[in-house]
Write a protein that holds these residues in place. Structure first.
Motif, PDB file in Angstrom:
ATOM      1  N   ASN A   1      39.297 -10.550 -35.657  1.00 29.19           N
ATOM      2  CA  ASN A   1      40.647 -10.303 -36.186  1.00 29.19           C
ATOM      3  C   ASN A   1      41.631  -9.840 -35.119  1.00 29.19           C
ATOM      4  N   LYS A   2      41.424 -10.318 -33.887  1.00 27.29           N
ATOM      5  CA  LYS A   2      42.329 -10.003 -32.774  1.00 27.29           C
ATOM      6  C   LYS A   2      42.480  -8.502 -32.560  1.00 27.29           C
ATOM      7  N   ALA A   3      41.365  -7.792 -32.765  1.00 22.43           N
ATOM      8  CA  ALA A   3      41.403  -6.336 -32.592  1.00 22.43           C
ATOM      9  C   ALA A   3      41.422  -5.939 -31.130  1.00 22.43           C
ATOM     10  N   GLY A   4      41.008  -6.816 -30.236  1.00 23.63           N
ATOM     11  CA  GLY A   4      40.960  -6.510 -28.815  1.00 23.63           C
ATOM     12  C   GLY A   4      39.755  -7.156 -28.168  1.00 23.63           C
ATOM     13  N   PHE A   5      39.365  -6.623 -27.016  1.00 24.19           N
ATOM     14  CA  PHE A   5      38.201  -7.132 -26.291  1.00 24.19           C
ATOM     15  C   PHE A   5      37.215  -5.999 -26.059  1.00 24.19           C
ATOM     16  N   TYR A   6      35.934  -6.359 -26.151  1.00 29.47           N
ATOM     17  CA  TYR A   6      34.874  -5.418 -25.834  1.00 29.47           C
ATOM     18  C   TYR A   6      34.383  -5.688 -24.413  1.00 29.47           C
ATOM     19  N   VAL A   7      34.037  -4.621 -23.741  1.00 33.69           N
ATOM     20  CA  VAL A   7      33.315  -4.730 -22.477  1.00 33.69           C
ATOM     21  C   VAL A   7      31.945  -4.114 -22.711  1.00 33.69           C
ATOM     22  N   VAL A   8      30.892  -4.904 -22.498  1.00 35.63           N
ATOM     23  CA  VAL A   8      29.529  -4.487 -22.808  1.00 35.63           C
ATOM     24  C   VAL A   8      28.729  -4.424 -21.518  1.00 35.63           C
ATOM     25  N   ASN A   9      28.157  -3.255 -21.246  1.00 36.82           N
ATOM     26  CA  ASN A   9      27.360  -3.047 -20.032  1.00 36.82           C
ATOM     27  C   ASN A   9      25.931  -2.713 -20.427  1.00 36.82           C
ATOM     28  N   LEU A  10      24.978  -3.514 -19.938  1.00 33.87           N
ATOM     29  CA  LEU A  10      23.563  -3.270 -20.201  1.00 33.87           C
ATOM     30  C   LEU A  10      22.941  -2.666 -18.947  1.00 33.87           C
ATOM     31  N   ALA A  11      22.571  -1.380 -19.027  1.00 33.92           N
ATOM     32  CA  ALA A  11      22.067  -0.676 -17.852  1.00 33.92           C
ATOM     33  C   ALA A  11      20.571  -0.822 -17.670  1.00 33.92           C
ATOM     34  N   ASP A  12      19.804  -0.800 -18.786  1.00 35.73           N
ATOM     35  CA  ASP A  12      18.357  -0.731 -18.625  1.00 35.73           C
ATOM     36  C   ASP A  12      17.658  -1.403 -19.804  1.00 35.73           C
ATOM     37  N   VAL A  13      16.558  -2.100 -19.496  1.00 31.53           N
ATOM     38  CA  VAL A  13      15.718  -2.734 -20.508  1.00 31.53           C
ATOM     39  C   VAL A  13      14.274  -2.329 -20.242  1.00 31.53           C
ATOM     40  N   THR A  14      13.611  -1.751 -21.226  1.00 35.29           N
ATOM     41  CA  THR A  14      12.197  -1.402 -21.093  1.00 35.29           C
ATOM     42  C   THR A  14      11.418  -2.083 -22.210  1.00 35.29           C
ATOM     43  N   MET A  15      10.141  -2.297 -21.964  1.00 35.24           N
ATOM     44  CA  MET A  15       9.310  -3.041 -22.918  1.00 35.24           C
ATOM     45  C   MET A  15       7.975  -2.339 -23.087  1.00 35.24           C
TER      46      MET A  15
END
Length: 645
Positions: free
Chosen positions: A574-588
């Motif tokens: 709905n044209k609310a804006g933009f997200y910036v998504v940062n993925l720092a760490d992935v563990t399994m």
């Protein structure tokens, strides 16, 4: 778990699910060739939008399919316009469905796969909607359903035939598909994956221009985005309701009718007698006489029955006729000739010998016409009200069929007409979203938005004790609002659009800084506008799957599809804006080889793989037959649907 795989993994297999061929075929059946709309001629760009093998898909086919596709969407979104439908890629989806439909038919014809008339007939007979009251196929019900859906017999048979071809072609390709154990293990293991990162929102409102804007700028924006400013179709409805009060004196029974009803039911008002008794049935006459003698000697009938291993059964409110039918004439004569409190003479029926103690004698004297007049009058009035109301509805329906106007009907019947404000297809009043049409119109709303102007209809309301007669008195089709009327709305949309551009530019700046080594927090702080604080995320896929009943936010979905150590941007809804998504760490975490998640993943991924096989087969059919699209004709159809010709 299935929804989780579909939405979160973003693999080729997962993407295939969203675009499976069977879904496109279903859309084609729903949208193509099911309208009685006349064909369209003279569309610029040629008379065909595509050719599949040697089969042509005409412009009229696409127009019909688009209109019917819009009708299908309107079942869930009543106010959607053709402009919105086209803007949301509805035309492209409908065309793809038509191409897949023609590809299937061409492929089946080429390789001798058939759905003959007998097979189609048997399929028709199995459809519940085509069955009559006796549960068997009804030609009348079949024709009625087709008429309601505006489908001809030939179109229905063509759709069913194509559906049967689809089953023959795609079920063997997709049935029984299984995934390897290692692949199932890997997907199940993903549930133990934990992701930590940060999500920041750059609101378009924070970057939107605040100062005044010129009319020329707004007009240029308006001209380039006319689909944003389409006013939905609205209709004015005139209606009246009527109930039994409209019958006037017609519901009052006459003396002759009352007398005739009394005569008809005379037996009901005659003198009558019912009896209560307690009886025992034994096999022999000797046993019956012995029981009677003992009871007359002072013993209890119940005690005598218990000693004999029997049960004395009480019976209440039985008249002689009923007892004759239940037992025999002899039993009825014995019971109804005995005095109250005495034991009747033994009598025989097919069940054995009956002995009974007469517990009560209930006599009702005969009732005269004068005594039951009120009772009969009330019953007749109720009957006449029901039948009279139904007959009145039929009379009005006949008047409508003969061309009478709603005003003429209302004047003749003394009905009060009410005219609504312009309303939308979902019942909201146009420009007054907090107001709605009267609730009494709800059952007729869908029909009202398919009617032509000044063509009255009549419909029973809940319970059948009231009727609604109505018409559409004015139709304002969906159209782009004049610029002068919505200048402020255009200004708001322009500011939002400019804010989105600026927010996107800011997201690009932040991405560039983060990728060059700056932290996300520092990059956000460098912006010259006030931004909301970013959200830290620390979740496993298992935790995310637990929320599958709710809609997972798009930036969170993106976080679980990114590579570790990366940063991405995402346009907000709905044209609310933009997200910036940062993925720092992935563990399994490891997963035990016998963990139930593995079997569950394998079971649920099998159909996904089958869908992928079906989709690839549909692509192969297109390639084998050859598909050519006529873009100029497609564009011409788009313009015609949007009213731009």
């Amino acid at each position: 778990m299935l929804q989780f795989f579909r939405n979160m993994f973003k693999t080729k297999l997962g993407l295939a699910l969203a675009l499976v061929f069977l879904g496109l075929i279903a859309l084609a059946f729903a949208s193509a060739d099911v309208s009685s709309t006349g064909t369209f001629g003279g569309v610029a760009g040629g008379d065909r939008v595509a050719v599949v093998g040697d089969q042509k898909i005409g412009t009229s086919d696409l127009i019909r399919a688009a209109n019917n596709g819009l009708d299908r969407v309107r079942q869930d979104r009543p106010t959607i316009t053709m402009q919105t439908f086209v803007a949301e890629k509805g035309l492209e989806q409908v065309l793809d469905a038509l191409i897949d439909r023609f590809s299937l038919k061409g492929f089946a014809q080429k390789y001798g796969i058939r759905a003959g008339a007998n097979l189609v007939n048997s399929e028709i007979r199995t459809i519940p909607a085509f069955r009559g009251p006796d549960g068997n196929f009804s030609e009348t019900a079949y024709r009625q359903v087709l008429a309601q859906q505006r489908i001809t017999d030939a179109q229905a048979r063509d759709d069913l035939g194509t559906s049967l071809l689809s089953q023959q072609v795609f079920m063997p390709a997709s049935f029984g598909a299984t995934v390897p154990q290692k692949l199932a293990y890997r997907y199940a293991q993903l549930f133990k994956e934990r992701r930590q990162g940060t999500i920041a929102l750059l609101p378009s409102a924070a970057y939107a221009p605040k100062g005044p804007v010129s009319d020329s700028t707004l007009k240029a924006f308006y001209d380039s985005n006319r689909a944003l400013f389409v006013r939905p179709e609205r209709r004015v409805i005139r209606f009246a309701t009527f109930d039994a009060a409209a019958l006037g004196d017609r519901v009052n029974p006459t003396d002759a009718e009352i007398a005739a009803r009394y005569e008809r039911d005379k037996a009901q008002y005659a003198a009558s007698e019912t009896r209560n008794f307690t009886q025992i049935i034994v096999p022999t006459e000797a046993a019956a006489k012995s029981i009677r003698q003992r009871v007359e000697g002072g013993a209890s009938l119940e005690a005598v029955a218990r000693e004999a291993g029997l049960r004395a059964a009480p019976v209440t409110d039985v008249d002689r006729k009923a007892l004759t039918g239940q037992a025999s004439e002899a039993v009825a004569k014995a019971y109804f000739s005995a005095a109250r409190g005495s034991v009747a003479q033994p009598a025989r029926s097919s069940l054995g010998w009956h002995v009974a103690r007469i517990d009560a004698v209930n006599s009702k004297p005969a009732r005269t016409l004068a005594q039951v007049r009120g009772e009969i009058e009330d019953a007749l009035r109720t009957e006449k009200r029901s039948t009279g109301l139904a007959n009145l509805a039929i009379e009005i329906e006949d008047q409508i069929s003969d061309g009478a106007t709603l005003s003429e009907i209302a004047e003749e019947r003394g009905l009060e007409l009410t005219t609504t404000q312009p309303a939308l297809a979902d019942g909201r009043i146009y420009r007054s979203p907090n107001e709605t049409l009267p609730a009494i119109l709800a059952p007729a709303l869908s029909t009202a938005f398919q009617m032509e102007e000044e063509e009255p209809e009549i419909a029973p309301l809940a319970g059948g004790q009231d009727y609604l007669v109505y018409e559409v008195s004015d139709i304002t089709p969906a159209a782009t609002a004049p610029f002068g009327d919505i200048k402020e709305v255009v200004a708001q949309s322009w500011r939002q659009a400019e804010g989105m551009k600026a927010a996107q530019a800011a997201a690009d700046r932040i991405l560039k800084k983060v990728r060059s080594g700056t932290t996300l927090a520092a990059a956000l702080a460098a912006e010259k506008v006030a931004l909301p604080s970013p959200d830290a995320v620390n979740l496993t896929r298992e935790q995310l799957a637990a929320e599958r009943e709710r809609r997972i936010p798009p930036p969170l979905a993106l976080l679980f599809s990114m590579a570790e150590g990366t940063t991405k941007k995402l346009e907000g809804p709905n044209k609310a804006g933009f997200y910036v998504v940062n993925l720092a760490d992935v563990t399994m975490d490891n997963l035990a080889k016998d963990d139930p998640l593995i079997a569950q993943a394998r079971t649920q991924m099998g159909p996904l793989l089958g869908d992928e096989f079906a989709k690839q087969l549909s692509f192969a059919m297109r390639d084998e037959l050859g598909v050519e699209r006529n873009q100029s004709a497609i564009d011409a159809v788009r313009k015609q649907l949007l009213g731009e010709n």
